[in-house]
Design an enzyme around this catalytic site. Structure first.
Site, PDB file in Angstrom:
ATOM      1  N   LYS A 192       0.854  -1.321   0.159  1.00 35.95           N
ATOM      2  CA  LYS A 192      -0.006   0.030  -0.080  1.00 35.95           C
ATOM      3  C   LYS A 192       1.024   1.214  -0.129  1.00 35.95           C
ATOM      4  O   LYS A 192       1.833   1.276   0.816  1.00 35.95           O
ATOM      5  CB  LYS A 192      -0.919  -0.131   1.226  1.00 35.95           C
ATOM      6  CG  LYS A 192      -1.678   1.182   1.112  1.00 35.95           C
ATOM      7  CD  LYS A 192      -2.872   1.078   2.320  1.00 35.95           C
ATOM      8  CE  LYS A 192      -2.629   1.697   3.790  1.00 35.95           C
ATOM      9  NZ  LYS A 192      -2.404   3.255   3.779  1.00 35.95           N
ATOM     10  N   MET A 242      -5.229   6.875  -2.215  1.00 36.46           N
ATOM     11  CA  MET A 242      -5.231   8.220  -2.407  1.00 36.46           C
ATOM     12  C   MET A 242      -6.474   8.965  -1.613  1.00 36.46           C
ATOM     13  O   MET A 242      -6.620  10.210  -1.598  1.00 36.46           O
ATOM     14  CB  MET A 242      -5.441   8.353  -3.709  1.00 36.46           C
ATOM     15  CG  MET A 242      -4.286   8.082  -4.428  1.00 36.46           C
ATOM     16  SD  MET A 242      -2.981   9.425  -4.154  1.00 36.46           S
ATOM     17  CE  MET A 242      -1.679   8.514  -3.396  1.00 36.46           C
ATOM     18  N   LYS A 243      -7.777   8.039  -1.393  1.00 42.61           N
ATOM     19  CA  LYS A 243      -8.890   8.549  -0.780  1.00 42.61           C
ATOM     20  C   LYS A 243      -9.597   9.805  -1.414  1.00 42.61           C
ATOM     21  O   LYS A 243      -9.728  10.927  -0.785  1.00 42.61           O
ATOM     22  CB  LYS A 243      -8.604   9.104   0.817  1.00 42.61           C
ATOM     23  CG  LYS A 243      -8.212   7.659   1.781  1.00 42.61           C
ATOM     24  CD  LYS A 243      -8.244   8.065   3.146  1.00 42.61           C
ATOM     25  CE  LYS A 243      -7.970   6.854   4.108  1.00 42.61           C
ATOM     26  NZ  LYS A 243      -6.629   6.295   3.932  1.00 42.61           N
ATOM     27  N   LEU A 244      -9.637   9.747  -2.692  1.00 44.28           N
ATOM     28  CA  LEU A 244      -9.984  10.770  -3.596  1.00 44.28           C
ATOM     29  C   LEU A 244     -11.492  11.140  -3.111  1.00 44.28           C
ATOM     30  O   LEU A 244     -12.336  10.237  -2.754  1.00 44.28           O
ATOM     31  CB  LEU A 244     -10.081  10.380  -5.026  1.00 44.28           C
ATOM     32  CG  LEU A 244      -8.750  10.064  -5.517  1.00 44.28           C
ATOM     33  CD1 LEU A 244      -8.968   9.489  -7.015  1.00 44.28           C
ATOM     34  CD2 LEU A 244      -7.746  11.088  -5.623  1.00 44.28           C
ATOM     35  N   ASP A 304     -13.987  14.597  -4.903  1.00 44.54           N
ATOM     36  CA  ASP A 304     -14.067  15.668  -5.668  1.00 44.54           C
ATOM     37  C   ASP A 304     -15.621  15.513  -6.313  1.00 44.54           C
ATOM     38  O   ASP A 304     -16.121  14.697  -6.187  1.00 44.54           O
ATOM     39  CB  ASP A 304     -13.028  16.053  -6.551  1.00 44.54           C
ATOM     40  CG  ASP A 304     -12.848  17.516  -6.822  1.00 44.54           C
ATOM     41  OD1 ASP A 304     -13.721  18.133  -6.868  1.00 44.54           O
ATOM     42  OD2 ASP A 304     -11.536  17.820  -6.595  1.00 44.54           O
ATOM     43  N   ARG A 345      -3.367  -5.964  14.227  1.00 42.45           N
ATOM     44  CA  ARG A 345      -2.129  -6.360  14.976  1.00 42.45           C
ATOM     45  C   ARG A 345      -1.906  -7.628  15.213  1.00 42.45           C
ATOM     46  O   ARG A 345      -2.516  -8.111  16.045  1.00 42.45           O
ATOM     47  CB  ARG A 345      -2.206  -5.289  16.388  1.00 42.45           C
ATOM     48  CG  ARG A 345      -2.153  -4.004  16.137  1.00 42.45           C
ATOM     49  CD  ARG A 345      -0.628  -3.586  15.722  1.00 42.45           C
ATOM     50  NE  ARG A 345      -0.587  -1.977  15.606  1.00 42.45           N
ATOM     51  CZ  ARG A 345      -0.517  -1.549  14.255  1.00 42.45           C
ATOM     52  NH1 ARG A 345      -1.244  -2.371  13.297  1.00 42.45           N
ATOM     53  NH2 ARG A 345      -0.528  -0.125  14.116  1.00 42.45           N
ATOM     54  N   ARG A 399       3.122  -0.553  10.608  1.00 38.88           N
ATOM     55  CA  ARG A 399       4.114  -0.290  11.545  1.00 38.88           C
ATOM     56  C   ARG A 399       4.692  -1.685  12.216  1.00 38.88           C
ATOM     57  O   ARG A 399       5.943  -1.617  12.275  1.00 38.88           O
ATOM     58  CB  ARG A 399       3.855   0.598  12.846  1.00 38.88           C
ATOM     59  CG  ARG A 399       3.892   2.016  12.418  1.00 38.88           C
ATOM     60  CD  ARG A 399       2.974   3.019  13.352  1.00 38.88           C
ATOM     61  NE  ARG A 399       1.536   2.680  13.000  1.00 38.88           N
ATOM     62  CZ  ARG A 399       0.662   3.450  13.768  1.00 38.88           C
ATOM     63  NH1 ARG A 399       0.977   4.354  14.475  1.00 38.88           N
ATOM     64  NH2 ARG A 399      -0.642   3.420  13.432  1.00 38.88           N
TER      65      ARG A 399
END
Ligand code: C5P
Length: 230
Positions: free
Chosen positions: A33, A62-64, A66, A179, A209
């Site tokens: 990712k 990108m979580k577009l 518009d 996790r 992480r």
């Protein structure tokens, strides 16, 4: 044994660091990712390099959001990059425009339901209607599917309810907030182990992480794959 149910979030600042990390992870990483944090650091170039030269699958986060025409144009352009997953916000008109832009490219449009960083007070501030967040997430997922989303991003806690929706048949559920036992939660609150997320109905898990901050990222990825296999 590689397992593309594991998507590793390359949340490092630039393409150079991302390529170095992917090289260290080697065969244990098949799906990466790349997000907004790397946009100005060569994220798109890295996406292409990992795809074209290393045969990796790519999730461009990108979580577009518009107007429809702009989303459609942006997604049509990104579809030429031969990516696998792309995120847009889950508002039906955004999803429908993205689906049109993706066309027959094979790039899957994934809808973000409600960002997990938002609590009820934040939703009030955004003028979201009353209700439990979990219910609103499920409803937004159903509407995103109806608008043509190929899948949704959801927390492991929401995955089972979304999987049970009739609209979710044949759709993808991708869960961050995962996790492995023994790793630090970080700022993630609604977490589950890799195996629990898959059992709840996720098709893919996104882990950042616990892999990229590990002393041995390859071993960390292999441990997650072993858990999924077990
Ligand atoms: O490091 P960690 O495993 O928490 O990273 C999870 C990845 O998934 C990050 O790239 C984060 O931005 C992303 N993400 C998330 N929660 C969401 C949506 C995306 O943690 N609801």
């Amino acid at each position: 044994m590689p397992d593309d149910r594991l998507i590793i979030a390359l949340d490092v600042p630039d393409a150079h660091a991302g390529l170095e990390l992917a090289t260290r992870i080697g065969d244990a990483g098949t799906f990466y990712k790349i997000g907004l944090g790397m946009l100005t650091g060569g994220g798109l170039a890295l996406a292409r390099e990992l795809k074209d030269e290393h045969g990796k699958r790519i999730f461009l986060d990108m979580k577009l959001f518009d107007i429809g025409a702009t989303v459609e144009a942006a997604v049509r352009g990104l579809a030429r990059f031969d990516l696998d997953f792309l995120t847009v916000h889950g508002d039906p008109q955004v999803v429908a425009a993205a689906r049109t832009g993706a066309g027959a490219s094979g790039m899957r449009v994934l809808a973000v339901t409600i960002l997990t960083s938002l609590d009820r007070a934040d939703l009030d501030a955004c003028l979201y209607r009353d209700g439990e967040i979990a219910d609103l997430v499920t409803e937004r997922a159903a509407r995103a599917f109806a608008a043509g989303a190929d899948g949704v991003i959801a927390s492991p806690q929401e995955a089972a309810t979304i999987r049970a929706l009739p609209e979710a048949r044949g759709k993808l559920i991708v869960t961050p907030g995962v996790r492995p036992a023994g790793s630090a939660d970080g700022d993630q609150k609604r977490i589950a182990t890799p195996a629990a997320a898959i059992a709840a109905g996720a098709d893919h898990i996104v882990v950042g992480r616990p892999v990229w901050q590990a002393t041995d990222p390859k071993a960390a990825a292999e441990a997650i794959i072993a858990e999924l296999a077990g």
